[in-house]
Structure formats: structure tokens, C-alpha cells
Design a protein around this motif. Structure first.
Motif, PDB file in Angstrom:
ATOM      1  N   MET A  54     -51.618 -41.894 -20.652  1.00 50.77           N
ATOM      2  CA  MET A  54     -51.383 -44.011 -19.370  1.00 50.77           C
ATOM      3  C   MET A  54     -51.148 -44.282 -20.972  1.00 50.77           C
ATOM      4  N   MET A  55     -49.948 -45.254 -19.755  1.00 49.39           N
ATOM      5  CA  MET A  55     -49.455 -46.422 -21.612  1.00 49.39           C
ATOM      6  C   MET A  55     -49.724 -47.870 -20.616  1.00 49.39           C
ATOM      7  N   ASN A  56     -50.614 -48.693 -21.946  1.00 47.67           N
ATOM      8  CA  ASN A  56     -51.333 -50.543 -21.612  1.00 47.67           C
ATOM      9  C   ASN A  56     -50.206 -51.136 -22.195  1.00 47.67           C
ATOM     10  N   ILE A  57     -49.571 -51.611 -22.007  1.00 50.96           N
ATOM     11  CA  ILE A  57     -48.492 -52.520 -22.484  1.00 50.96           C
ATOM     12  C   ILE A  57     -48.848 -54.100 -22.370  1.00 50.96           C
ATOM     13  N   ARG A  58     -49.461 -54.128 -23.838  1.00 47.73           N
ATOM     14  CA  ARG A  58     -50.157 -55.533 -24.342  1.00 47.73           C
ATOM     15  C   ARG A  58     -49.328 -56.713 -25.004  1.00 47.73           C
ATOM     16  N   LYS A  59     -47.907 -55.902 -25.125  1.00 52.52           N
ATOM     17  CA  LYS A  59     -47.027 -56.551 -26.329  1.00 52.52           C
ATOM     18  C   LYS A  59     -45.027 -56.986 -25.143  1.00 52.52           C
ATOM     19  N   ALA A  60     -44.776 -57.928 -25.692  1.00 48.07           N
ATOM     20  CA  ALA A  60     -43.120 -57.985 -25.215  1.00 48.07           C
ATOM     21  C   ALA A  60     -42.622 -59.041 -26.008  1.00 48.07           C
ATOM     22  N   VAL A  61     -41.196 -58.322 -25.998  1.00 45.80           N
ATOM     23  CA  VAL A  61     -40.418 -58.973 -26.985  1.00 45.80           C
ATOM     24  C   VAL A  61     -39.291 -60.087 -25.946  1.00 45.80           C
ATOM     25  N   PHE A  62     -38.734 -61.125 -26.529  1.00 49.57           N
ATOM     26  CA  PHE A  62     -38.463 -62.348 -26.031  1.00 49.57           C
ATOM     27  C   PHE A  62     -36.853 -62.129 -26.946  1.00 49.57           C
ATOM     28  N   PRO A  63     -36.153 -61.946 -26.833  1.00 52.82           N
ATOM     29  CA  PRO A  63     -35.072 -61.805 -28.529  1.00 52.82           C
ATOM     30  C   PRO A  63     -34.555 -63.470 -27.544  1.00 52.82           C
ATOM     31  N   VAL A  64     -34.567 -64.965 -28.946  1.00 52.45           N
ATOM     32  CA  VAL A  64     -33.978 -65.749 -28.252  1.00 52.45           C
ATOM     33  C   VAL A  64     -33.276 -66.719 -29.289  1.00 52.45           C
ATOM     34  N   ALA A  65     -32.721 -65.390 -30.400  1.00 50.74           N
ATOM     35  CA  ALA A  65     -32.238 -66.481 -31.490  1.00 50.74           C
ATOM     36  C   ALA A  65     -30.024 -66.544 -31.330  1.00 50.74           C
ATOM     37  N   GLY A  66     -29.858 -66.288 -30.403  1.00 52.52           N
ATOM     38  CA  GLY A  66     -28.083 -66.579 -29.659  1.00 52.52           C
ATOM     39  C   GLY A  66     -28.233 -67.939 -29.538  1.00 52.52           C
ATOM     40  N   MET A  67     -27.014 -68.134 -29.995  1.00 51.14           N
ATOM     41  CA  MET A  67     -26.550 -69.766 -30.304  1.00 51.14           C
ATOM     42  C   MET A  67     -26.227 -70.248 -28.997  1.00 51.14           C
ATOM     43  N   GLY A  68     -25.863 -68.881 -27.385  1.00 48.57           N
ATOM     44  CA  GLY A  68     -25.683 -69.700 -26.556  1.00 48.57           C
ATOM     45  C   GLY A  68     -24.779 -70.824 -26.423  1.00 48.57           C
ATOM     46  N   THR A  69     -22.964 -70.215 -27.160  1.00 50.91           N
ATOM     47  CA  THR A  69     -21.790 -70.881 -26.939  1.00 50.91           C
ATOM     48  C   THR A  69     -21.119 -71.386 -25.531  1.00 50.91           C
ATOM     49  N   ARG A  70     -21.919 -70.659 -24.435  1.00 49.82           N
ATOM     50  CA  ARG A  70     -20.878 -70.613 -23.463  1.00 49.82           C
ATOM     51  C   ARG A  70     -21.154 -71.873 -23.161  1.00 49.82           C
ATOM     52  N   PHE A  71     -22.385 -72.599 -23.366  1.00 45.22           N
ATOM     53  CA  PHE A  71     -23.088 -73.151 -22.577  1.00 45.22           C
ATOM     54  C   PHE A  71     -22.749 -74.910 -23.601  1.00 45.22           C
ATOM     55  N   LEU A  72     -22.034 -75.212 -24.739  1.00 46.88           N
ATOM     56  CA  LEU A  72     -21.865 -75.848 -25.116  1.00 46.88           C
ATOM     57  C   LEU A  72     -20.688 -77.513 -25.326  1.00 46.88           C
ATOM     58  N   PRO A  73     -21.017 -78.252 -24.839  1.00 44.07           N
ATOM     59  CA  PRO A  73     -22.007 -79.118 -25.408  1.00 44.07           C
ATOM     60  C   PRO A  73     -23.653 -79.273 -25.395  1.00 44.07           C
ATOM     61  N   ALA A  74     -23.400 -78.076 -24.156  1.00 43.13           N
ATOM     62  CA  ALA A  74     -25.212 -78.944 -23.658  1.00 43.13           C
ATOM     63  C   ALA A  74     -26.226 -78.115 -24.465  1.00 43.13           C
ATOM     64  N   THR A  75     -25.721 -76.700 -25.212  1.00 40.83           N
ATOM     65  CA  THR A  75     -26.817 -76.050 -26.057  1.00 40.83           C
ATOM     66  C   THR A  75     -26.092 -76.558 -27.759  1.00 40.83           C
ATOM     67  N   LYS A  76     -25.873 -77.849 -28.198  1.00 40.64           N
ATOM     68  CA  LYS A  76     -25.537 -77.976 -29.597  1.00 40.64           C
ATOM     69  C   LYS A  76     -27.187 -78.023 -30.199  1.00 40.64           C
ATOM     70  N   ALA A  77     -28.268 -78.874 -29.289  1.00 41.35           N
ATOM     71  CA  ALA A  77     -28.828 -79.270 -29.817  1.00 41.35           C
ATOM     72  C   ALA A  77     -30.076 -78.663 -29.058  1.00 41.35           C
ATOM     73  N   CYS A  78     -29.923 -78.037 -28.043  1.00 45.65           N
ATOM     74  CA  CYS A  78     -30.814 -77.261 -27.393  1.00 45.65           C
ATOM     75  C   CYS A  78     -30.839 -76.060 -26.595  1.00 45.65           C
ATOM     76  N   PRO A  79     -31.691 -75.056 -27.108  1.00 42.94           N
ATOM     77  CA  PRO A  79     -31.484 -72.920 -26.679  1.00 42.94           C
ATOM     78  C   PRO A  79     -31.628 -73.267 -25.908  1.00 42.94           C
ATOM     79  N   LYS A  80     -30.371 -72.513 -25.140  1.00 35.16           N
ATOM     80  CA  LYS A  80     -30.131 -71.896 -23.818  1.00 35.16           C
ATOM     81  C   LYS A  80     -31.381 -71.151 -23.613  1.00 35.16           C
TER      82      LYS A  80
END
Length: 296
Positions: A1-27
Motif C-alpha cells: 500500500m502506498m501512502n501519499i504524503r507529498k505533493a509537488v506544484f510546478p508554479v515557475a512559469g511566466m504566464g505570458t498568455r495572461f499579460l499584462p495581468a501577470t506582469k507582476a502577479c503570478p498566473k
């Protein structure tokens, strides 16, 4: 049985499709009604029993760290103003039993590389990966909760899939299943391909932003060469994992909103507002009146 305790959230992207809203705010901090996208993803992980949240960030993502940190000044002012409901709402963003960790992705080398950046924190245990861009509304238990149960029962990696039109398969990783789904709407994989041409796609079942992975994936990611777009693709490492372990795909019960696109984000805001306990009645009335007034 596998116990899942950890989650990874990749959040390093630039979010260019939402510019200019994401210029200073992460998508990932763009709101759907009254919560940022990343909070919905974290809440889904917490519901699945995960306690360690690992955010793979870049230098532009400090607001994400601030959102999941305490804000003593805000809490004090809310307490002094007697705004107990808002105070509890702020304090409940991260429950006391949940831990947050942050690691930097120094280069934008793709999703596979982002996951690999979390290797030292995850260690030698299975873990989840959630992409905040894919907001999933579940009719009953969350997609990740079901996937974690399946992964535990089968001691295997599980990816989330949904059916997409043939014209869209080139936008996704696509699975090649051994056979049709079992009673749990789950397929065993014999292959997986990153963004195939429609004529080359093995199915129209596309992978979306939820994964349960065994730690073997880190070894394979470290060996994975750059693929499409000059990036290290998680899909390529999962394809290599099939030579070592069984991998399953679960067709979840719910609605996915592609909040990495403007239209998907707008749809999510409208439909979540229609379900929101404070807004749904007045918002329904507003939409009904708006549609009555609009001339087609």
C-alpha cells in the motif's frame, strides 16, 4: 500500500498568455471568484490526505509564498474589527497540520525538470503532482483523492485523463491503453506520447494536470533528454517508467477548466460563481437578465 504524503506544484512559469495581468502577479494567483487558482489545487491535495506541499517556484513567485504564510497584521485588524468569518477564512488557507516547502527552478526547462527540482524534498516515496492551471470541479470526491486510492491499491503510478476532440490531441500527452477501462474507469498503459499529430495519436485520451508518481520517476527524469520545445518532458519519463513498472490512467468524474487559457479561466469564473453559496442566486438572476437583454 502506498501512502501519499507529498505533493509537488510546478508554479515557475511566466504566464505570458495572461499579460499584462501577470506582469507582476503570478498566473497561479489569478482568482476564480474568491480564491486564487493555486489555493484550489492545494485544497484538493489536502482533501486527498496530503500534508507536505512542495512549490517549485521562480523569482517572480513570491506572492504565492506570501499567500500561504501568516499575515499577522491582517489577522489582527480582522480580529479587532470583529470580522470573525473573514478571520477564520484567512487562517484556514493552510491548516496547522500542513507544511509548505519552496524550491527554485533556476531555468525554464519544462515540466519534467520542474518535478525533478523537488527530488531532494520528496525523497524516496510516492508523491502527487498538481498543475494549478487545470482546475477540476468534482461531483463527489476530488480527482486526486480517487487517484491516490487507486495508486495505493495498485502500488503504481496513476495519471488523470479525459477525452478530447481528435483535433486537440496535438496539445496534450496522449495515452496508449492496453484495453478499455475497468469498473473504476481506469486504463493500464502500454504507451504515452507527448503532443502527437492527430493521425499518429494512439487514442483521444489526454493527460491532464494530476499525477501520482513513484520515486523511480526521478531517476528517469535525470536521464531524460530534452524533447519537444527543447524541454525535459514529464511524459517522456513516464513512457520510460513503463519499462520498469505498471502505470495506470484514471478518467476522473468531474469538469476540468483549462485556466491556462483566457476562455477557460472565464468559464471557470462563471460556473464557479453559479455554484457559490453566497452568489449563486443573484448571479443566476444577473445572467438571466443579461441574456434577455443581449441581442443575438
Amino acid at each position: 500500500m502506498m501512502n501519499i504524503r507529498k505533493a509537488v506544484f510546478p508554479v515557475a512559469g511566466m504566464g505570458t498568455r495572461f499579460l499584462p495581468a501577470t506582469k507582476a502577479c503570478p498566473k497561479e494567483m489569478l482568482p476564480v471568484v474568491d480564491k486564487p487558482l493555486i489555493q484550489y489545487a492545494v485544497e484538493e491535495a489536502i482533501e486527498a490526505g496530503i500534508t507536505d506541499m512542495i512549490f517549485v517556484t521562480s523569482w517572480t513567485k513570491r506572492p504565492i509564498e506570501d499567500h500561504f504564510d501568516s499575515n499577522f497584521e491582517l489577522e489582527y485588524k480582522l480580529e479587532q474589527a470583529g470580522k470573525k468569518e473573514l478571520l477564520e477564512c484567512v487562517r484556514a488557507i493552510i491548516p496547522d497540520h500542513v507544511n509548505c516547502f519552496y524550491v527554485r527552478q533556476k531555468e525554464a526547462l519544462g515540466l519534467g525538470h520542474a518535478v525533478l527540482c523537488a527530488r531532494d524534498i520528496v525523497g524516496d516515496e510516492p508523491f502527487a503532482v498538481l498543475l494549478a492551471d487545470d482546475l477540476i470541479y468534482s461531483h463527489q470526491e476530488s480527482a486526486l483523492t480517487t487517484m491516490a486510492q487507486l495508486a495505493s491499491q495498485r502500488s503504481s503510478s496513476v495519471v488523470a485523463v479525459e477525452t478530447v476532440p481528435e483535433s486537440q490531441v496535438s496539445q496534450y500527452g496522449v495515452i496508449d491503453p492496453v484495453n478499455g477501462p475497468d469498473e473504476e474507469q481506469t486504463y493500464q498503459l502500454k504507451g504515452i506520447v507527448e503532443k502527437p499529430k492527430a493521425e499518429d495519436a494512439p487514442s483521444n485520451l489526454s493527460v491532464v494536470g494530476r499525477y501520482i508518481l513513484t520515486p523511480k520517476i526521478f531517476e528517469l527524469l535525470a536521464q531524460t533528454q530534452k524533447g519537444r520545445g527543447g524541454e525535459i518532458q514529464l511524459t517522456d519519463a513516464i513512457a520510460a517508467l513503463l519499462a520498469h513498472e505498471s502505470v495506470f490512467a484514471h478518467q476522473f468524474d468531474g469538469i476540468r477548466y483549462d485556466c491556462g487559457s483566457k476562455l477557460g479561466h472565464m468559464k471557470a469564473n462563471v460556473e464557479f460563481a453559479m455554484r457559490h453559496p453566497e452568489l449563486k442566486e443573484t448571479f443566476h438572476s444577473y445572467l438571466h437578465e443579461l441574456l434577455r437583454q443581449v441581442k443575438v
